[in-house]
Scaffold this motif. Structure first.
Motif, PDB file in Angstrom:
ATOM      1  N   GLU A  16      -3.401   2.292  -3.382  1.00 27.19           N
ATOM      2  CA  GLU A  16      -2.405   1.371  -3.950  1.00 27.19           C
ATOM      3  C   GLU A  16      -1.308   2.103  -4.717  1.00 27.19           C
ATOM      4  O   GLU A  16      -0.168   1.658  -4.725  1.00 27.19           O
ATOM      5  N   THR A  17      -1.655   3.214  -5.357  1.00 28.74           N
ATOM      6  CA  THR A  17      -0.694   3.915  -6.211  1.00 28.74           C
ATOM      7  C   THR A  17      -0.055   5.114  -5.527  1.00 28.74           C
ATOM      8  O   THR A  17       0.994   5.580  -5.958  1.00 28.74           O
ATOM      9  N   GLY A  18      -0.706   5.644  -4.510  1.00 32.12           N
ATOM     10  CA  GLY A  18      -0.271   6.892  -3.907  1.00 32.12           C
ATOM     11  C   GLY A  18      -0.817   8.056  -4.707  1.00 32.12           C
ATOM     12  O   GLY A  18      -1.385   7.887  -5.782  1.00 32.12           O
ATOM     13  N   GLY A  19      -0.663   9.232  -4.176  1.00 32.52           N
ATOM     14  CA  GLY A  19      -1.151  10.423  -4.845  1.00 32.52           C
ATOM     15  C   GLY A  19      -0.939  11.632  -3.967  1.00 32.52           C
ATOM     16  O   GLY A  19      -0.458  11.531  -2.830  1.00 32.52           O
ATOM     17  N   GLU A  76      -9.284   5.498  -3.265  1.00 30.54           N
ATOM     18  CA  GLU A  76      -9.080   5.037  -4.648  1.00 30.54           C
ATOM     19  C   GLU A  76      -7.605   5.038  -5.043  1.00 30.54           C
ATOM     20  O   GLU A  76      -7.218   4.352  -5.992  1.00 30.54           O
ATOM     21  N   HIS A  77      -6.776   5.797  -4.333  1.00 36.85           N
ATOM     22  CA  HIS A  77      -5.358   5.910  -4.668  1.00 36.85           C
ATOM     23  C   HIS A  77      -4.454   5.280  -3.606  1.00 36.85           C
ATOM     24  O   HIS A  77      -3.246   5.535  -3.579  1.00 36.85           O
ATOM     25  N   VAL A  82      -1.087   8.545   0.420  1.00 35.35           N
ATOM     26  CA  VAL A  82      -1.533   9.754  -0.264  1.00 35.35           C
ATOM     27  C   VAL A  82      -1.117  10.938   0.609  1.00 35.35           C
ATOM     28  O   VAL A  82      -1.381  10.959   1.807  1.00 35.35           O
ATOM     29  N   MET A 141       0.834  -1.177   0.000  1.00 32.79           N
ATOM     30  CA  MET A 141       0.000   0.000   0.000  1.00 32.79           C
ATOM     31  C   MET A 141       0.882   1.245   0.000  1.00 32.79           C
ATOM     32  O   MET A 141       1.888   1.292   0.673  1.00 32.79           O
ATOM     33  N   ALA A 142       0.489   2.243  -0.759  1.00 25.83           N
ATOM     34  CA  ALA A 142       1.204   3.518  -0.832  1.00 25.83           C
ATOM     35  C   ALA A 142       0.523   4.518   0.104  1.00 25.83           C
ATOM     36  O   ALA A 142      -0.456   4.184   0.772  1.00 25.83           O
ATOM     37  N   VAL A 179       3.045  10.817  -9.288  1.00 20.00           N
ATOM     38  CA  VAL A 179       1.775  10.240  -8.820  1.00 20.00           C
ATOM     39  C   VAL A 179       0.616  11.151  -9.217  1.00 20.00           C
ATOM     40  O   VAL A 179       0.815  12.326  -9.519  1.00 20.00           O
ATOM     41  N   PRO A 180      -0.613  10.627  -9.191  1.00 17.06           N
ATOM     42  CA  PRO A 180      -1.775  11.460  -9.524  1.00 17.06           C
ATOM     43  C   PRO A 180      -1.950  12.617  -8.537  1.00 17.06           C
ATOM     44  O   PRO A 180      -1.565  12.521  -7.368  1.00 17.06           O
TER      45      PRO A 180
END
Length: 164
Positions: free
Chosen positions: A72-75, A69-70, A4, A1-2, A28-29
């Motif tokens: 997993e990817t981070g943001g 929503e982010h 945010v 997990m990333a 990242v977004p």
């Protein structure tokens, strides 16, 4: 997990500037909290009326959903996140780390007086400072002085959170 990063602070503290630079640096977004506001909130602030906690609730829930929503990817997302209860609600959405952009009220007022094209009038700044609860020691995050250049603020944030 990333994680945010929530770039927080009063209006005029540089959330958008720092947030977009940090997101670009991390790859990242990015999301701008102002875009999550319902039209009623924007109309209220444009007229010079401060938002209530009830006004902010749908806005905060929408940002918390974006954080989830982010996860997993981070943001990077901006949000004033003035109160501990707001930050708790945002953390309920997923892992969040808070970058609190800080400067004296006079510095921020000077920035707001030169800003155009934003719905938040300078007259509401005092209410934001009155509502501001600084990060507490048990909250994940870091406070940074935004009188420094943006590049220095972003580098300090990255180092403080070990974001890479």
């Amino acid at each position: 997990m990333a994680v945010v990063v929530v770039v927080m602070g009063v209006s005029g503290s540089g959330k958008t500037t720092v947030g977009t630079a940090l997101a670009a640096r991390l790859g990242v977004p990015y999301a701008e909290a102002d875009e999550f506001h319902p039209e009623e909130n924007i109309a209220k602030m444009t007229s010079g009326t401060a938002l209530t906690d009830a006004d902010r609730l749908p806005w905060l829930r929408a940002i918390a959903a974006w954080i989830g929503e982010h996860a997993e990817t981070g943001g990077v997302v901006t949000c004033s996140a003035l109160k501990r209860s707001y930050r708790d609600l945002l953390r309920a959405g997923g892992p969040a780390w808070f970058l609190h952009l800080h400067a004296d009220q006079e510095v921020i007022a000077g920035r707001l007086s030169g800003r155009t094209g934003h719905f938040m009038p300078p007259s509401l700044l005092a209410s934001q400072f009155a509502d501001l609860h600084p990060l507490e020691s048990d909250e994940p995050g870091h406070r940074v002085d935004v009188t420094a250049p943006v590049e220095d603020v972003v580098a300090e944030a990255e180092a403080a959170a070990a974001l890479r």
